[in-house]
Design a protein around this motif. Sequence first.
Motif, PDB file in Angstrom:
ATOM      1  N   PRO A  77     -13.207  -4.551 -24.991  1.00  0.00           N
ATOM      2  CA  PRO A  77     -12.680  -3.552 -25.924  1.00  0.00           C
ATOM      3  C   PRO A  77     -13.517  -2.273 -25.957  1.00  0.00           C
ATOM      4  CG  PRO A  77     -12.773  -5.724 -26.965  1.00  0.00           C
ATOM      5  CD  PRO A  77     -13.489  -5.847 -25.658  1.00  0.00           C
ATOM      6  N   ASP A  78     -14.795  -2.372 -25.540  1.00  0.00           N
ATOM      7  CA  ASP A  78     -15.664  -1.185 -25.596  1.00  0.00           C
ATOM      8  C   ASP A  78     -15.723  -0.441 -24.257  1.00  0.00           C
ATOM      9  OD1 ASP A  78     -17.012  -3.166 -24.204  1.00  0.00           O
ATOM     10  OD2 ASP A  78     -18.958  -2.784 -25.151  1.00  0.00           O
ATOM     11  N   ILE A  79     -14.772  -0.699 -23.361  1.00  0.00           N
ATOM     12  CA  ILE A  79     -14.843  -0.073 -22.039  1.00  0.00           C
ATOM     13  C   ILE A  79     -14.851   1.453 -22.139  1.00  0.00           C
ATOM     14  CG2 ILE A  79     -12.324  -0.296 -21.670  1.00  0.00           C
ATOM     15  CD1 ILE A  79     -14.970  -0.497 -18.925  1.00  0.00           C
ATOM     16  N   GLY A  80     -14.003   2.002 -23.026  1.00  0.00           N
ATOM     17  CA  GLY A  80     -13.965   3.461 -23.174  1.00  0.00           C
ATOM     18  C   GLY A  80     -15.278   4.006 -23.681  1.00  0.00           C
ATOM     19  N   SER A  81     -15.874   3.277 -24.613  1.00  0.00           N
ATOM     20  CA  SER A  81     -17.148   3.713 -25.185  1.00  0.00           C
ATOM     21  C   SER A  81     -18.273   3.670 -24.143  1.00  0.00           C
ATOM     22  CB  SER A  81     -17.462   2.805 -26.377  1.00  0.00           C
ATOM     23  OG  SER A  81     -18.788   2.928 -26.753  1.00  0.00           O
ATOM     24  N   ILE A 133     -24.043  10.529 -16.060  1.00  0.00           N
ATOM     25  CA  ILE A 133     -23.913   9.471 -15.037  1.00  0.00           C
ATOM     26  C   ILE A 133     -22.462   9.433 -14.551  1.00  0.00           C
ATOM     27  CG2 ILE A 133     -24.105   6.984 -14.620  1.00  0.00           C
ATOM     28  CD1 ILE A 133     -26.122   6.971 -17.032  1.00  0.00           C
ATOM     29  N   ARG A 134     -22.279   9.355 -13.233  1.00  0.00           N
ATOM     30  CA  ARG A 134     -20.921   9.184 -12.692  1.00  0.00           C
ATOM     31  C   ARG A 134     -20.527   7.719 -12.854  1.00  0.00           C
ATOM     32  NH1 ARG A 134     -23.084  12.572  -8.225  1.00  0.00           N
ATOM     33  NH2 ARG A 134     -23.911  10.600  -7.449  1.00  0.00           N
ATOM     34  N   VAL A 135     -19.393   7.493 -13.516  1.00  0.00           N
ATOM     35  CA  VAL A 135     -18.968   6.109 -13.769  1.00  0.00           C
ATOM     36  C   VAL A 135     -17.790   5.756 -12.855  1.00  0.00           C
ATOM     37  CG1 VAL A 135     -18.263   4.420 -15.484  1.00  0.00           C
ATOM     38  CG2 VAL A 135     -19.663   6.375 -16.174  1.00  0.00           C
ATOM     39  N   HIS A 136     -17.926   4.634 -12.169  1.00  0.00           N
ATOM     40  CA  HIS A 136     -16.897   4.133 -11.255  1.00  0.00           C
ATOM     41  C   HIS A 136     -16.421   2.785 -11.799  1.00  0.00           C
ATOM     42  CE1 HIS A 136     -18.830   6.765  -8.071  1.00  0.00           C
ATOM     43  NE2 HIS A 136     -19.830   6.581  -8.909  1.00  0.00           N
ATOM     44  N   MET A 137     -15.153   2.490 -11.635  1.00  0.00           N
ATOM     45  CA  MET A 137     -14.651   1.205 -12.126  1.00  0.00           C
ATOM     46  C   MET A 137     -13.666   0.609 -11.115  1.00  0.00           C
ATOM     47  SD  MET A 137     -12.917   0.289 -15.807  1.00  0.00           S
ATOM     48  CE  MET A 137     -11.303   0.963 -15.516  1.00  0.00           C
ATOM     49  N   VAL A 138     -13.708  -0.718 -10.998  1.00  0.00           N
ATOM     50  CA  VAL A 138     -12.758  -1.450 -10.162  1.00  0.00           C
ATOM     51  C   VAL A 138     -11.883  -2.279 -11.096  1.00  0.00           C
ATOM     52  CG1 VAL A 138     -12.505  -3.105  -8.282  1.00  0.00           C
ATOM     53  CG2 VAL A 138     -14.510  -1.640  -8.370  1.00  0.00           C
ATOM     54  N   SER A 139     -10.568  -2.220 -10.921  1.00  0.00           N
ATOM     55  CA  SER A 139      -9.703  -2.912 -11.880  1.00  0.00           C
ATOM     56  C   SER A 139      -8.419  -3.407 -11.235  1.00  0.00           C
ATOM     57  CB  SER A 139      -9.354  -1.949 -13.029  1.00  0.00           C
ATOM     58  OG  SER A 139      -8.478  -2.573 -13.948  1.00  0.00           O
ATOM     59  N   LYS A 140      -7.886  -4.479 -11.816  1.00  0.00           N
ATOM     60  CA  LYS A 140      -6.533  -4.939 -11.485  1.00  0.00           C
ATOM     61  C   LYS A 140      -5.711  -5.044 -12.763  1.00  0.00           C
ATOM     62  CE  LYS A 140      -6.533  -7.458  -7.128  1.00  0.00           C
ATOM     63  NZ  LYS A 140      -6.600  -8.749  -6.438  1.00  0.00           N
ATOM     64  N   PHE A 141      -6.085  -4.264 -13.743  1.00  0.00           N
ATOM     65  CA  PHE A 141      -5.421  -4.335 -15.042  1.00  0.00           C
ATOM     66  C   PHE A 141      -4.105  -3.558 -15.010  1.00  0.00           C
ATOM     67  CE2 PHE A 141      -5.176  -3.811 -19.696  1.00  0.00           C
ATOM     68  CZ  PHE A 141      -5.467  -5.116 -20.062  1.00  0.00           C
ATOM     69  N   HIS A 142      -3.117  -4.077 -15.743  1.00  0.00           N
ATOM     70  CA  HIS A 142      -1.857  -3.344 -15.870  1.00  0.00           C
ATOM     71  C   HIS A 142      -2.066  -2.241 -16.899  1.00  0.00           C
ATOM     72  CE1 HIS A 142       2.682  -3.317 -17.053  1.00  0.00           C
ATOM     73  NE2 HIS A 142       2.336  -2.289 -16.284  1.00  0.00           N
ATOM     74  N   MET A 143      -2.174  -1.027 -16.416  1.00  0.00           N
ATOM     75  CA  MET A 143      -2.539   0.088 -17.292  1.00  0.00           C
ATOM     76  C   MET A 143      -1.340   0.941 -17.642  1.00  0.00           C
ATOM     77  SD  MET A 143      -6.038   1.839 -16.210  1.00  0.00           S
ATOM     78  CE  MET A 143      -6.680   0.641 -15.092  1.00  0.00           C
ATOM     79  N   HIS A 144      -1.245   1.277 -18.910  1.00  0.00           N
ATOM     80  CA  HIS A 144      -0.192   2.184 -19.349  1.00  0.00           C
ATOM     81  C   HIS A 144      -0.744   3.604 -19.385  1.00  0.00           C
ATOM     82  CE1 HIS A 144       2.172  -1.304 -20.292  1.00  0.00           C
ATOM     83  NE2 HIS A 144       1.124  -1.820 -20.919  1.00  0.00           N
ATOM     84  N   ALA A 145       0.174   4.550 -19.575  1.00  0.00           N
ATOM     85  CA  ALA A 145      -0.232   5.959 -19.510  1.00  0.00           C
ATOM     86  C   ALA A 145      -1.360   6.280 -20.493  1.00  0.00           C
ATOM     87  CB  ALA A 145       0.981   6.855 -19.771  1.00  0.00           C
ATOM     88  N   LEU A 146      -1.243   5.759 -21.737  1.00  0.00           N
ATOM     89  CA  LEU A 146      -2.256   6.101 -22.745  1.00  0.00           C
ATOM     90  C   LEU A 146      -3.624   5.541 -22.374  1.00  0.00           C
ATOM     91  CD1 LEU A 146      -0.331   5.676 -26.123  1.00  0.00           C
ATOM     92  CD2 LEU A 146      -1.102   7.802 -25.018  1.00  0.00           C
ATOM     93  N   GLN A 147      -3.628   4.339 -21.769  1.00  0.00           N
ATOM     94  CA  GLN A 147      -4.922   3.763 -21.364  1.00  0.00           C
ATOM     95  C   GLN A 147      -5.550   4.587 -20.242  1.00  0.00           C
ATOM     96  OE1 GLN A 147      -2.993  -0.072 -20.780  1.00  0.00           O
ATOM     97  NE2 GLN A 147      -4.596  -1.031 -22.014  1.00  0.00           N
ATOM     98  N   ALA A 148      -4.725   4.992 -19.294  1.00  0.00           N
ATOM     99  CA  ALA A 148      -5.254   5.804 -18.194  1.00  0.00           C
ATOM    100  C   ALA A 148      -5.785   7.135 -18.716  1.00  0.00           C
ATOM    101  CB  ALA A 148      -4.166   6.021 -17.154  1.00  0.00           C
ATOM    102  N   GLU A 149      -5.044   7.730 -19.657  1.00  0.00           N
ATOM    103  CA  GLU A 149      -5.504   9.008 -20.225  1.00  0.00           C
ATOM    104  C   GLU A 149      -6.815   8.822 -20.988  1.00  0.00           C
ATOM    105  OE1 GLU A 149      -2.152  10.369 -22.515  1.00  0.00           O
ATOM    106  OE2 GLU A 149      -0.928  10.494 -20.690  1.00  0.00           O
ATOM    107  N   ALA A 150      -6.945   7.677 -21.682  1.00  0.00           N
ATOM    108  CA  ALA A 150      -8.193   7.421 -22.426  1.00  0.00           C
ATOM    109  C   ALA A 150      -9.377   7.290 -21.469  1.00  0.00           C
ATOM    110  CB  ALA A 150      -8.043   6.149 -23.270  1.00  0.00           C
TER     111      ALA A 150
END
Length: 360
Positions: free
Chosen positions: A93-97, A107-124
């Motif tokens: 739940p604290d991924i955005g934080s 710091i440049r932040v990189h992430m690897v994911s297979k999550f089903h992301m909706h538009a609002l999550q991607a924008e966040a």
Amino acid sequence: MDVGLWGNALQSSPRAPRPDQAAPSSVTWLLTLECNRRCPYCFYQIIPVRPETGRWPRDAALKGPTAAERIAEMGRIGVADLYLTGGEPMLRPDIGSIIAQASSHGIRVHMVSKFHMHALQAEALADAGLHHITISLDDLRPAEGKRLTGASNYPAEALASIEACLAAGLDLEVNAVVTSLNADGLGSLADRLEDIGCRKLSISAMQTPHFRSSHAKGLEPQADLRPLMDRLLAGASGTMAIDFGAAGGNDKAKPCGATLVCEVGRRSLHILPNGDATRCHYMPKRPDLVIGSLLTHSILDIWRSDTFERWRRPERSMFAGTGCANCGGFDGCNSRGRCVASAFLEAGQANAPDAFCGAS
Ligand code: SF4
Ligand code: SF4
């Protein structure tokens, strides 16, 4: 979720060995081993869960003020890149934080994911300052999607996530793992990704997980992948870069000594969900690889500890009974960094010849 073992090591290989740094310049943080996917080639024995909003992953102990302090320390000591992986990082739940804190420290932040992301999550994620996202998608077909992730609707979900991330302006790369199941579907996958505006596709050959997952049996691609790669490149229009990385890297022996193999302890620190710093995050269940806990110690305490130093410059006597004990390349192998995960796979112990050994 992760895409491969030696593949990641090979991505480091163009750099020449360099003197140890006073502090890590990159950190890889395995945020949780919980995952809502069931990929047979995963290098982790994940904790299977369903995605539930607000649920805290049980293994994620490095959190709250302690995590914030370690992230701030990363900024102070000059960590340039933070790689967030899992399991599924989006289950925190604290991924955005975490992303926002690290970004605020430059710091440049990189992430690897297979999550089903909706538009609002991607924008966040974009608003939090995520520098780069890798989404894994191996095949567009539902049946292959089910075999490769456990869900027949995964390809549709991944395409939706990719489109959401692109619309949010995120720097995105798709990673496809080649198995015996999906090699014939990569052309269609590349075409579709190009059509929806993807600019980079990385392809890596499946490697067998080090814990010898029975689900992975028979999935390794047997054929020489070069003709497939040549066909994909010939069919590409040029708007999407296709990178084959270690896709042809199923051969065991690699040149030894000349190039950096393992960055851990040289320029990189690996952190497990419980806050342990480890010699290799691909083997999170091995307490003998733990260097210290970030719940109780700072990054620099751990980086400069005697325990880490013993991994960087081990005594020859620790390799007694193995090919390394009397090898003329011993110091060179310590300088290029040893791949302890492959040594475990081959010899059942860390202090043994690894997959990059040039002596055999
Ligand atoms: S046996 Fe192989 S891995 Fe061990 S020190 Fe010699 S070259 Fe390196
Ligand atoms: S030991 Fe190093 S090179 Fe080998 S898998 Fe782990 S991080 Fe990668």
